[in-house]
Design an enzyme around this catalytic site. Structure first.
Site, mmCIF file in Angstrom:
data_model
loop_
_atom_site.group_PDB
_atom_site.id
_atom_site.type_symbol
_atom_site.label_atom_id
_atom_site.label_comp_id
_atom_site.label_asym_id
_atom_site.label_seq_id
_atom_site.Cartn_x
_atom_site.Cartn_y
_atom_site.Cartn_z
ATOM 1 N N ASP A 50 0.814 -0.995 -0.153
ATOM 2 C CA ASP A 50 0.144 0.175 -0.362
ATOM 3 C C ASP A 50 0.760 1.160 0.212
ATOM 4 O O ASP A 50 0.887 1.642 0.382
ATOM 5 C CB ASP A 50 -1.120 0.215 1.259
ATOM 6 N N ASP A 77 9.655 -17.353 0.295
ATOM 7 C CA ASP A 77 10.276 -17.995 -0.234
ATOM 8 C C ASP A 77 10.985 -16.505 -1.185
ATOM 9 O O ASP A 77 10.478 -15.643 -1.106
ATOM 10 C CB ASP A 77 9.983 -19.229 -1.500
#
Length: 195
Positions: A50, A77
């Site tokens: 955001d 990951d």
């Protein structure tokens, strides 16, 4: 956490009649990139999700830092994006096209939002600010018309225009990372000659 007495960048822009001097735009652009690079280089990597002027705060020296990590997420990951559980996260006028389409969110999506903040720093408004959020997002995502959504001053430096061209790539794999821009881009690295 530091106390950011200067308030949010969007309020700062309003208090300055949506006008910042060229050096301040470069400085804030670089400082926001430093924050994104820090998040994106962490292990595990953090996606802000955001990035917008209301989520960038100023301290008493006039330096800026990213804030409001309410919808940020860790990437477990080192892949470049995360599953589409993030559909619709973010703020309309700053939303990357892939996010508005419900596709995977990645650090390149944060970079698109960063580009919208750079446009706002330069013009006083994010792209398509005169449209309602969903219409602006449709214009960007479906019509691929981001560059029609803002107008830089004819005095805008060429390296600023080039920076935005690099960031606003519809193929997210072509968007530079925050670290790449900090290491290679002339707009964010030529602060000294503009101070």
């Amino acid at each position: 956490m530091d106390y950011m007495s200067g308030g949010s960048l969007d309020v700062h822009l309003k208090m300055n009649d949506f006008r910042l001097r060229g050096y301040k735009i470069r400085l804030y652009t670089r400082q926001i990139l430093e924050g994104l690079a820090y998040l994106h280089d962490m292990d595990p990597r953090i996606l802000h999700r955001d990035v917008k002027s209301a989520n960038i705060l100023l301290d008493d020296r006039g330096d800026v830092k990213l804030a409001d990590f309410g919808i940020s997420r860790e990437m477990k990951d080192k892949t470049s994006s995360m599953p589409s559980i993030t559909k619709g996260c973010g703020t309309w006028h700053y939303m990357a096209p892939e996010v508005s389409k419900g596709e995977r969110y990645g650090r390149s999506s944060d970079m698109w939002s960063f580009g919208c903040v750079v446009v706002e720093l330069s013009t006083g408004h994010p792209p398509y600010h005169d449209m309602e959020g969903p219409q602006a997002t449709f214009k960007v995502a479906e019509e691929k018309a981001i560059h029609q959504g803002y107008s830089l001053s004819e005095r805008a430096p060429e390296d600023l225009q080039m920076l935005l061209l690099k960031i606003f790539q519809y193929d997210r794999k072509q968007r530079p990372t925050a670290r790449q821009l900090l290491e290679e881009d002339s707009y964010v690295n030529d602060l000294a000659k503009y101070h």
